[in-house]
Design a protein around this motif. Structure first.
Motif, PDB file in Angstrom:
ATOM      1  N   ALA A 133      32.413  30.416  -2.325  1.00  7.85           N
ATOM      2  CA  ALA A 133      32.003  31.669  -2.971  1.00  7.85           C
ATOM      3  C   ALA A 133      33.002  32.780  -2.642  1.00  7.85           C
ATOM      4  O   ALA A 133      33.366  33.581  -3.505  1.00  7.85           O
ATOM      5  CB  ALA A 133      30.592  32.053  -2.523  1.00  7.85           C
ATOM      6  N   SER A 137      35.469  34.698  -5.343  1.00  5.72           N
ATOM      7  CA  SER A 137      35.328  36.142  -5.576  1.00  5.72           C
ATOM      8  C   SER A 137      36.661  36.856  -5.387  1.00  5.72           C
ATOM      9  O   SER A 137      36.790  38.024  -5.721  1.00  5.72           O
ATOM     10  CB  SER A 137      34.304  36.721  -4.613  1.00  5.72           C
ATOM     11  OG  SER A 137      34.911  36.833  -3.339  1.00  5.72           O
ATOM     12  N   ILE A 160      24.289  35.277  -1.437  1.00 10.48           N
ATOM     13  CA  ILE A 160      24.308  34.125  -2.346  1.00 10.48           C
ATOM     14  C   ILE A 160      23.001  33.342  -2.268  1.00 10.48           C
ATOM     15  O   ILE A 160      22.286  33.411  -1.270  1.00 10.48           O
ATOM     16  CB  ILE A 160      25.480  33.144  -2.050  1.00 10.48           C
ATOM     17  CG1 ILE A 160      25.424  32.671  -0.598  1.00 10.48           C
ATOM     18  CG2 ILE A 160      26.812  33.753  -2.407  1.00 10.48           C
ATOM     19  CD1 ILE A 160      26.415  31.581  -0.283  1.00 10.48           C
ATOM     20  N   LEU A 193      25.108  26.673  -6.043  1.00  9.51           N
ATOM     21  CA  LEU A 193      25.507  28.004  -5.581  1.00  9.51           C
ATOM     22  C   LEU A 193      25.167  28.965  -6.714  1.00  9.51           C
ATOM     23  O   LEU A 193      25.753  28.863  -7.797  1.00  9.51           O
ATOM     24  CB  LEU A 193      27.009  28.000  -5.275  1.00  9.51           C
ATOM     25  CG  LEU A 193      27.691  29.334  -5.008  1.00  9.51           C
ATOM     26  CD1 LEU A 193      27.087  30.038  -3.802  1.00  9.51           C
ATOM     27  CD2 LEU A 193      29.195  29.122  -4.787  1.00  9.51           C
TER      28      LEU A 193
END
Ligand code: DC
Length: 227
Positions: free
Chosen positions: A45, A49, A66, A86
């Protein structure tokens, strides 16, 4: 005593923890939880990002925001042990890439990340009938586990196993590079201040270097049946 209901399996990278953990959970009809995958999901993640992995505050905040779901692997026939979602997206195989391998140990040194994931792991483990696999399960996440195993093997043997496993999935890698990364990750995992990789005082330590998967499984199963 009856069978162990909470089983903690810790150990070094590629020592056989997840293979044995999954076999044990399947045989006993327990839930299997690979906590390494949760740290990998946070790392993925963060990479996606575009944030600096070194930005501890941002990565920690991300870990708290998350949504992680770990579901049985039903319907898939590609060797996966679970589906991990996710924020609703299936990222199971994206967790095993060299990019994630390269940053996950650093991400897992951050106290904010560990707090968020430890809370989730304890919630999942509280009902028992669980085999939880990681680095700090017997020491931090489930210190009262009925059975604690700590698996290890020589770095060369572990690199050999991981190299083979990657090749089977079509991921190219060089043995030397895998060996270097395994040693590097052990170093970070063992030397961090919070929840470092180490056996709990009451863990059974199993050196799997010269053992087959079946031998390790039989030993683990015996201990689980009579902890
Ligand atoms: O088991 P694995 O290779 O998927 O773990 C990925 C990383 O996550 C590894 O560097 C150690 C870390 N980890 C951790 O710190 N604590 C856990 N309970 C599980 C994994």
């Amino acid at each position: 005593m009856t069978h162990a209901s909470t089983i903690a399996i810790d150990g070094t990278a590629a020592s056989g923890k997840s293979t044995i953990g999954e076999m044990l959970a399947r045989r006993l009809g327990y839930l299997y939880l690979d906590t390494g995958a949760m740290y990998r999901a946070v790392a993925l993640a963060a990479l996606r990002s575009g944030m600096e992995i070194a930005n501890e505050e941002k990565v920690s905040r991300l870990a708290q925001s998350i949504r992680l779901e770990i579901l049985p692997p039903d319907g898939y026939d590609d060797g996966r042990q679970y589906n991990i979602l996710l924020d609703g997206e299936d990222v199971t195989w994206s967790l095993r890439t060299p990019e994630v391998n390269a940053v996950v140990s650093q991400v897992s040194t951050y106290p904010g990340v560990r707090r968020a994931l430890t809370r989730l792991q304890r919630r999942i483990g509280q009902h028992g009938k669980v085999v939880m696999v990681g680095r700090d399960i017997g020491t931090v996440v489930m210190p009262d586990a009925d059975l604690k195993l700590f698996l290890d093997a020589s770095p060369e043997e572990r690199a050999h196993r991981r190299h083979k496993e990657m090749a089977a999935r079509g991921v190219e890698s060089s043995f030397d590079e895998v060996l270097r990364w395994i040693m590097h990750r052990d170093q970070i995992d063992s030397c961090r201040d919070i929840a470092p990789l180490r056996p709990a005082d009451d863990a059974v330590i199993i050196d799997t270097t010269n053992m087959s998967v079946e031998e390790v499984f039989e030993k683990a199963l015996k201990l689980a049946e009579d902890p």
